[in-house]
Design a protein around this motif. Structure first.
Motif, PDB file in Angstrom:
ATOM      1  N   ASN A 163       0.809  -1.225   0.000  1.00 50.93           N
ATOM      2  CA  ASN A 163       0.000   0.000   0.000  1.00 50.93           C
ATOM      3  C   ASN A 163       0.837   1.268   0.000  1.00 50.93           C
ATOM      4  O   ASN A 163       0.499   2.243   0.660  1.00 50.93           O
ATOM      5  N   LEU A 164       1.929   1.263  -0.754  1.00 51.88           N
ATOM      6  CA  LEU A 164       2.650   2.522  -0.945  1.00 51.88           C
ATOM      7  C   LEU A 164       1.756   3.447  -1.751  1.00 51.88           C
ATOM      8  O   LEU A 164       0.959   2.995  -2.575  1.00 51.88           O
ATOM      9  N   PHE A 165       1.899   4.751  -1.521  1.00 46.47           N
ATOM     10  CA  PHE A 165       1.072   5.719  -2.245  1.00 46.47           C
ATOM     11  C   PHE A 165       1.590   5.838  -3.674  1.00 46.47           C
ATOM     12  O   PHE A 165       2.697   6.313  -3.906  1.00 46.47           O
ATOM     13  N   ASN A 166       0.750   5.419  -4.621  1.00 44.39           N
ATOM     14  CA  ASN A 166       1.206   5.346  -6.013  1.00 44.39           C
ATOM     15  C   ASN A 166       1.453   6.712  -6.633  1.00 44.39           C
ATOM     16  O   ASN A 166       2.106   6.817  -7.663  1.00 44.39           O
ATOM     17  N   ARG A 174       8.439   4.041   5.740  1.00 41.42           N
ATOM     18  CA  ARG A 174       7.357   5.022   5.829  1.00 41.42           C
ATOM     19  C   ARG A 174       6.711   4.990   7.220  1.00 41.42           C
ATOM     20  O   ARG A 174       6.438   6.038   7.821  1.00 41.42           O
ATOM     21  N   TYR A 198       3.096   9.161  -5.313  1.00 39.91           N
ATOM     22  CA  TYR A 198       4.286   9.840  -4.804  1.00 39.91           C
ATOM     23  C   TYR A 198       5.541   9.032  -5.084  1.00 39.91           C
ATOM     24  O   TYR A 198       5.499   7.809  -5.239  1.00 39.91           O
TER      25      TYR A 198
END
Lengths: 484, 249
Positions: free
Chosen positions: B94-97, B156, B99
């Motif tokens: 679930n990394l922010f796509n 993160r 950024y």
């Protein structure tokens, strides 16, 4: 962000409203009364555009002469006949001159001036038609222009002669329908039919000597209102009948060669000739279309974004509100919405709203609902894990939406936005129905004059295609940039 | 565990059901400061649901959950504040796509006013060093492999300086050859004294790193104890069956 969007929307709405009302607030000189008069845009020889795209015709010239004689000024707004009549009924305009026959039914809604022209209903068939009498119409279809006395008459005898009826909103389409053989005859005012036949329309009047339901044309205002205007009109009419101006005007149209008004055969016999001789009209129609499109796209996108964001709000009430608004305006045909806003609401509330404002509102509400639906869908299609990750870091729902969900959702929506922009451009053509002089309405006007339906509509279609192609190229470029 | 250690997570008689499906039944568990608790059990046993309750991604139907001294089962508690101190690592990263790597790491501390942009970036670079990816700061998320993504996700979470780290099957979506990279980062964290609660199927890792292993089955904690007790002398019959299955594989 929600607040910012809302502010932007309100500000832009205010600008639109200002623009919209601009046209109406023309400077009025102190001593002369000024009136807004609606008129039919396509009803030669009473109302039509000449080869220089000026509105002329018996109605137009009489109105000018009468206004001058009686000492008032007018702004004329040409539109479809029905819209012209209803604009007055709903107090959007002060009076209407549109070759309107005085009937008892209409007297219930309008007050009429003294009759200014004697007329009657004629029926016409295609030039080479075998139909000779009304009884030959049994089982056949008759094409009529909506709301006209000719239509009323045809309705009254349709059971007696057993024909079917199909309706159109402008005269030229009615004639085309008969010439092309989809229907076999039409009923209309005798001078109107005679004029168009002289102009080269391949129709034949069947009862030139004995028109049915002989009657009179009258100028009208909303019942019980604008009585001063009505009195002025009658006064002016009496003056110009006395001094010979009236006869001069009528003769000018009924005895002149058609080409005087419609342009030379050379100009009308090729697409290039039509394009050249009407380029100013096409250009101003195109500009209006582009203006509507750009303002429509910007406002509808903002409104749609607002609805979409509302639609993914944490608050169930707000989500319900968004769903309801989208449901209502997506479910309503755009034309119905336009008529409702322009004619329906003012008829009840008495507030005037310009056709342009009504047109933009229609675009915003309709296109905005579609936009809202795909914006909501776009946000919902962002993976749930993105929201969970953002929330688990301690971001609030709002922060997570703004920083993570909305940016990703917007990127997913780019193709839908492009699609919606193109639809908006095409949908502006529907606004011709409330009298906005955009590209489609321009085409209607030119066809009324020169009866070159095929060539004119081919030109209009090509202009739309060119603009849509340019818009698509621009959008693709933007899409590539956002994906980079 | 020595007496002076403080309770970080206190869970008392928590129940959770989805409709008729009773996924957690009367779960009680305390986790102490610096403790590493590994939760094992078959799929659907409720261990992930339990973990997600600890930062309120799921809400219990009944029971008390206290984290860091805050009662998060009380609706008046500001859950955002509590979450700032709980790092979470997901199975699917679930990394922010939208950024880059470094912006993924700096987003929360900057947004929440914990660090300035400069401080956050400096810290992010240190964390990238820690997880072994110092050269990936400006890479877009889409260019990373799964193992790299998970290590960035850990960085993160660490950027918020959490007291507790939750790991929800952090290696289940990874190719076998990169699982070790992620586990190494987690071992390092454990050594640094981080309080960790981990749901995993990596039994070797559990044996090596856990202070305590908790076995979930059918929505209940069936047995818990030191790795030695659990893996070499399991008492519970279901645990024995479970272990015989996973150890074979």
């Amino acid at each position: 962000m929600k607040k910012k969007l809302l502010t932007a929307f309100v500000a832009l709405s205010a600008i639109v409203t200002l623009f919209g009302f601009n046209g109406r607030n023309k400077t009025v000189s102190a001593d002369e009364a000024h009136y807004t008069i609606t008129s039919d845009a396509t009803y030669a020889p009473f109302d039509f555009q000449d080869k220089n795209n000026q509105y002329i015709g018996i109605d137009q010239d009489l109105l000018k002469a009468i206004a001058k004689a009686a000492g008032f000024t007018v702004t004329v707004k040409p539109m479809a006949f029905n819209a012209a009549m209803q604009s007055v009924a709903s107090s959007q305009a002060d009076g209407v001159i549109a070759g309107t026959t005085i009937t008892n039914e209409r007297k219930a809604v309008y007050d009429f001036s003294d009759p200014y022209y004697k007329t009657g209903i004629a029926w016409a068939t295609a030039k080479d038609s075998k139909i000779k009498s009304l009884s030959d119409l049994k089982g056949k279809t008759v094409a009529l222009k909506t709301g006209t006395a000719g239509a009323e008459y045809a309705e009254s005898i349709k059971d007696q002669y057993g024909f079917k009826i199909t309706y159109f909103s402008d005269s030229d389409t009615v004639y085309r329908d008969v010439i092309n053989g989809n229907s076999v005859a039409t009923f209309a005012d005798l001078p109107v039919l005679q004029y168009t036949i002289k102009n080269g329309t391949a129709l034949k009047v069947q009862n030139a000597k004995e028109p049915f339901a002989a009657g009179d044309l009258g100028f009208s205002v909303k019942k019980g209102e604008n009585q001063a205007l009505l009195a002025d009109f009658n006064k002016g009419l009496a003056i110009i009948k006395k001094n010979g101006t009236y006869d001069k005007i009528v003769n000018k149209y009924l005895s002149a060669k058609a080409s005087t008004f419609t342009g030379s055969a050379k100009d009308n016999s090729s697409m290039w000739g039509i394009l050249k001789s009407n380029h100013t009209a096409f250009w101003s129609g195109l500009k209006q279309t582009l203006y509507l499109t750009v303002v429509g796209i910007v406002l509808a996108s903002l409104w749609g974004l607002f609805l979409g964001i509302l639609g993914v709000s944490k608050n169930g009430l707000l989500r319900g509100l968004s769903t309801t608004i989208i449901y209502i305006f997506r479910g309503m045909p755009m034309l119905v919405l336009a008529f409702f806003l322009y004619i329906g609401i003012p008829a009840v509330t008495g507030t005037k709203i310009s056709a342009w404002t009504a047109g933009i509102l229609t675009l915003v509400l309709n296109e905005g609902a579609y936009t809202g639906a795909f914006v909501r869908g776009g946000f919902n299609s962002v993976d749930d894990g993105q929201m969970e990750a953002a929330r688990s870091l301690g971001l609030s729902h709002g922060q997570a939406m703004r920083r993570v969900i909305i940016p990703q959702g917007l990127k997913l929506m780019v193709p839908s936005f492009i699609n919606q922009f193109i639809i908006t451009l095409k949908d502006t053509s529907l606004l011709s129905a409330i009298g906005i002089l955009e590209l489609t309405q321009t085409g209607t006007l030119i066809v009324t004059r020169n009866s070159q339906g095929f060539r004119v509509w081919a030109i209009v279609a090509m202009i739309y295609l060119v603009v849509i192609t340019l818009l698509t190229l621009l959008s693709n470029w933007v899409e590539k940039r956002t994906n980079a | 565990m020595s007496e002076e250690k403080q309770v970080k997570v206190h869970v008392d008689k928590v129940n959770k059901s989805y409709g008729d499906n009773h996924v957690l039944r009367d779960i009680s568990l305390d986790v102490m400061d610096n403790e590493v608790v590994v939760m094992i059990g078959p799929s659907g046993s409720g261990k992930s649901t339990f973990l997600r309750m600890l930062n309120q991604l799921e809400k219990p139907n009944s029971g008390v959950i206290e984290v860091d001294g805050y009662d998060i089962s009380d609706p008046k508690t500001n859950i955002n504040k509590v979450r700032e101190n709980i790092g979470m690592v997901f199975q699917n990263f679930n990394l922010f796509n939208n950024y880059s790597v470094i912006d993924n790491i700096t987003l929360a501390p900057v947004q929440l006013g914990k660090l300035t942009k400069e401080e956050a970036e400096k810290k992010a670079k240190e964390l990238l060093e820690t997880v072994g990816l110092p050269d990936k700061a400006n890479a877009p998320v889409s260019s990373l492999s799964g193992g790299q993504k998970q290590r960035i996700a850990i960085a993160r979470a660490l950027a918020m300086d959490p007291d507790i780290m939750l790991f929800d099957e952090p290696t289940s979506a990874l190719d076998p050859e990169v699982v070790g990279d992620v586990l190494d980062v987690m071992k390092h964290l454990a050594k640094m004294g981080m309080t960790m609660i981990i749901v995993t199927h990596e039994m070797g890792f559990a044996k090596q790193v856990a202070d305590r292993v908790v076995f979930f089955e059918s929505g209940k904690i069936q047995e818990s104890g030191t790795p030695e007790q659990i893996f070499t002398a399991p008492k519970n019959e279901r645990l024995q069956t479970f272990l015989s299955k996973v150890m074979q594989a």
